[in-house]
Design a protein around this motif. Structure first.
Motif, PDB file in Angstrom:
ATOM      1  N   LEU A  62      22.358  72.703  87.778  1.00 13.72           N
ATOM      2  CA  LEU A  62      21.172  73.162  87.041  1.00 13.72           C
ATOM      3  C   LEU A  62      21.187  74.679  86.966  1.00 13.72           C
ATOM      4  CD1 LEU A  62      17.502  71.935  87.590  1.00 13.72           C
ATOM      5  CD2 LEU A  62      18.016  74.370  87.502  1.00 13.72           C
ATOM      6  N   VAL A  63      20.992  75.182  85.763  1.00 16.18           N
ATOM      7  CA  VAL A  63      20.854  76.627  85.572  1.00 16.18           C
ATOM      8  C   VAL A  63      19.598  76.880  84.737  1.00 16.18           C
ATOM      9  CG1 VAL A  63      23.343  77.061  85.696  1.00 16.18           C
ATOM     10  CG2 VAL A  63      22.277  76.612  83.485  1.00 16.18           C
ATOM     11  N   GLU A  64      19.092  78.095  84.801  1.00 13.84           N
ATOM     12  CA  GLU A  64      17.913  78.434  84.009  1.00 13.84           C
ATOM     13  C   GLU A  64      18.317  79.304  82.833  1.00 13.84           C
ATOM     14  OE1 GLU A  64      14.147  79.314  85.272  1.00 13.84           O
ATOM     15  OE2 GLU A  64      14.098  77.922  86.968  1.00 13.84           O
TER      16      GLU A  64
ATOM     17  N   ILE B 233      23.364  61.923  90.471  1.00 10.53           N
ATOM     18  CA  ILE B 233      23.444  63.386  90.354  1.00 10.53           C
ATOM     19  C   ILE B 233      22.055  63.996  90.190  1.00 10.53           C
ATOM     20  CG2 ILE B 233      24.323  65.298  88.964  1.00 10.53           C
ATOM     21  CD1 ILE B 233      26.432  63.836  90.651  1.00 10.53           C
ATOM     22  N   LEU B 234      21.236  63.390  89.341  1.00  4.98           N
ATOM     23  CA  LEU B 234      19.894  63.935  89.115  1.00  4.98           C
ATOM     24  C   LEU B 234      19.056  63.929  90.387  1.00  4.98           C
ATOM     25  CD1 LEU B 234      18.946  62.440  85.613  1.00  4.98           C
ATOM     26  CD2 LEU B 234      19.713  64.761  86.144  1.00  4.98           C
ATOM     27  N   SER B 235      19.255  62.929  91.226  1.00  2.90           N
ATOM     28  CA  SER B 235      18.495  62.850  92.483  1.00  2.90           C
ATOM     29  C   SER B 235      18.888  63.958  93.458  1.00  2.90           C
ATOM     30  CB  SER B 235      18.703  61.479  93.136  1.00  2.90           C
ATOM     31  OG  SER B 235      20.042  61.326  93.580  1.00  2.90           O
ATOM     32  N   GLN B 236      20.084  64.524  93.266  1.00  4.69           N
ATOM     33  CA  GLN B 236      20.562  65.574  94.163  1.00  4.69           C
ATOM     34  C   GLN B 236      20.145  66.971  93.710  1.00  4.69           C
ATOM     35  OE1 GLN B 236      24.791  64.886  94.138  1.00  4.69           O
ATOM     36  NE2 GLN B 236      24.687  63.074  95.462  1.00  4.69           N
TER      37      GLN B 236
ATOM     38  N   ASP C 276      16.489  56.626  83.789  1.00  4.82           N
ATOM     39  CA  ASP C 276      16.800  57.461  84.953  1.00  4.82           C
ATOM     40  C   ASP C 276      16.478  58.924  84.681  1.00  4.82           C
ATOM     41  OD1 ASP C 276      17.753  55.257  86.377  1.00  4.82           O
ATOM     42  OD2 ASP C 276      19.772  55.478  85.561  1.00  4.82           O
ATOM     43  N   ALA C 277      16.728  59.367  83.466  1.00  8.15           N
ATOM     44  CA  ALA C 277      16.388  60.746  83.093  1.00  8.15           C
ATOM     45  C   ALA C 277      14.884  60.946  83.148  1.00  8.15           C
ATOM     46  CB  ALA C 277      16.921  61.050  81.694  1.00  8.15           C
TER      47      ALA C 277
ATOM     48  N   GLY D  63      12.282  63.386  85.687  1.00  6.89           N
ATOM     49  CA  GLY D  63      11.411  64.404  85.115  1.00  6.89           C
ATOM     50  C   GLY D  63      12.021  65.182  83.969  1.00  6.89           C
ATOM     51  N   ILE D  64      13.066  64.640  83.344  1.00  6.41           N
ATOM     52  CA  ILE D  64      13.722  65.324  82.228  1.00  6.41           C
ATOM     53  C   ILE D  64      12.838  65.232  80.976  1.00  6.41           C
ATOM     54  CG2 ILE D  64      15.737  65.327  80.708  1.00  6.41           C
ATOM     55  CD1 ILE D  64      16.337  66.244  83.554  1.00  6.41           C
TER      56      ILE D  64
END
Length: 356
Positions: free
Chosen positions: A237-239, A260-263, A284-285, A289-290
């Protein structure tokens, strides 16, 4: 060594299947048009069946302008032969109900195949701009995003096509470019100069891998693309301008995206965009919270009637979808794979205006 063995096994299996297809096509057209099935018939059929696997092996070893032309023609024949097969099967079914003169049917099939294949080849070289607007909660200012996917740079589409994409993209004046996998095709060896046009993008570019990068070998792909201005996201994740940009690599493993998203530490109070090659696992997305997922992979079926099969495999096949507030946009792809043909689909550059 294992990769070479797998590659040779794939080529061998493909040749057997393509040989059967070519035999039926040649036999069917010869039967309808009254051509003799002599030694010349079998030699021509064998050449046609060998054309694609042989050109593929040549391109992976010695690639030049002549071999690329051979590969492109062989790829086109693969698509043309599928349409011949489709019309021959249609004729076979219709012949049970109505009487059709064989020669007339053969000429009709040949003409229809030439017209449809010519249009499909022409259509595959058109690069369309698609513009959509998507509201994104928590976004402070509107953002212009260009979404590219499935460019498939290789033997058919090479550095010149990459130049076209960059030029058209820059004219749209985006704030950022997102590329959701399959930058490489796997049909030819990778060279850094083929991708040098990427450095001409006038905006930041984020990239995640697709299945073709995995087939090619990630180390080799990263060696080549690492010299460009691409920001390759590997399950991270980047901003960017207040948006959480999450990039998840392609994987053969089941439940990969959810794992991966859970991590990752995703802040649900900030807008988030997920870059993921496969157009699935939207639930899952949403659970993670995507707000927006960008994907590709399907090519919108690329060629009728394959769109029917692709739709069965990927319900989210093309366009914009929503699940409990999480949006998904699936690109038709910016290039093609296999036959340089598109029927019922198009190569697209997607300009997404994210609305605050």
């Amino acid at each position: 060594m294992r990769t070479i063995i797998h590659y040779l096994m794939f080529v061998s299996l493909f040749f057997v299947g393509f040989l059967v297809l070519n035999y039926y096509v040649f036999f069917g057209m010869s039967f309808l048009l009254g051509f003799p099935m002599d030694n010349g018939f079998y030699i021509l059929m064998l050449i046609a069946a060998l054309s694609y696997p042989v050109s593929n092996i040549i391109e992976r070893t010695v690639s030049n302008n002549i071999t690329r032309i051979f590969y492109t023609v062989a790829s086109a024949w693969m698509g043309i032969s599928f349409y011949l097969l489709f019309f021959l099967i249609t004729y076979l079914v219709l012949s049970f109900f109505i009487t059709l003169p064989r020669e007339t049917a053969g000429i009709t099939i040949a003409i229809l195949t030439i017209i449809i294949s010519s249009y499909a080849i022409y259509n595959s070289y058109l690069l369309k701009i698609k513009e959509i607007e998507i509201p994104l909660k928590g976004l402070k200012d509107d953002l212009r995003v260009v979404h590219l996917s499935d460019i498939h740079i290789g033997s058919v589409r090479n550095s010149g096509y990459m130049e076209r994409i960059v030029t058209k993209t820059n004219k749209l004046n985006p704030d950022v470019v997102f590329i959701t996998g399959d930058m490489v095709d796997g049909s030819a060896r990778l060279h850094k100069h083929t991708f040098k046009a990427i450095n001409r993008f006038n905006t930041p570019v984020f990239f995640v891998t697709g299945n073709h990068e995995t087939y090619e070998g990630l180390d080799e792909v990263f060696r080549v693309l690492g010299s460009t201005k691409l920001k390759i996201l590997q399950n991270e994740l980047v901003e960017f301008k207040g948006i959480q940009v999450i990039g998840v690599e392609y994987s053969f493993g089941r439940g990969h995206l959810k794992k991966i998203l859970s991590q990752l530490k995703i802040d649900e109070d900030k807008p988030s965009i997920l870059l993921y090659h496969l157009p699935g696992e939207l639930e899952d997305a949403n659970e993670a919270g995507i707000d927006l997922q960008l994907s590709g992979h399907t090519h919108n079926g690329q060629m009728i009637p394959f769109n029917v099969l692709v739709k069965l495999m990927f319900p989210y096949m093309t366009g914009l979808y929503e699940y409990k507030g999480t949006k998904l946009y699936v690109s038709q792809g910016t290039g093609t794979w296999g036959p340089p043909m598109r029927l019922g689909s198009r190569c697209e550059i997607t300009l997404i205006t994210l609305k605050s």
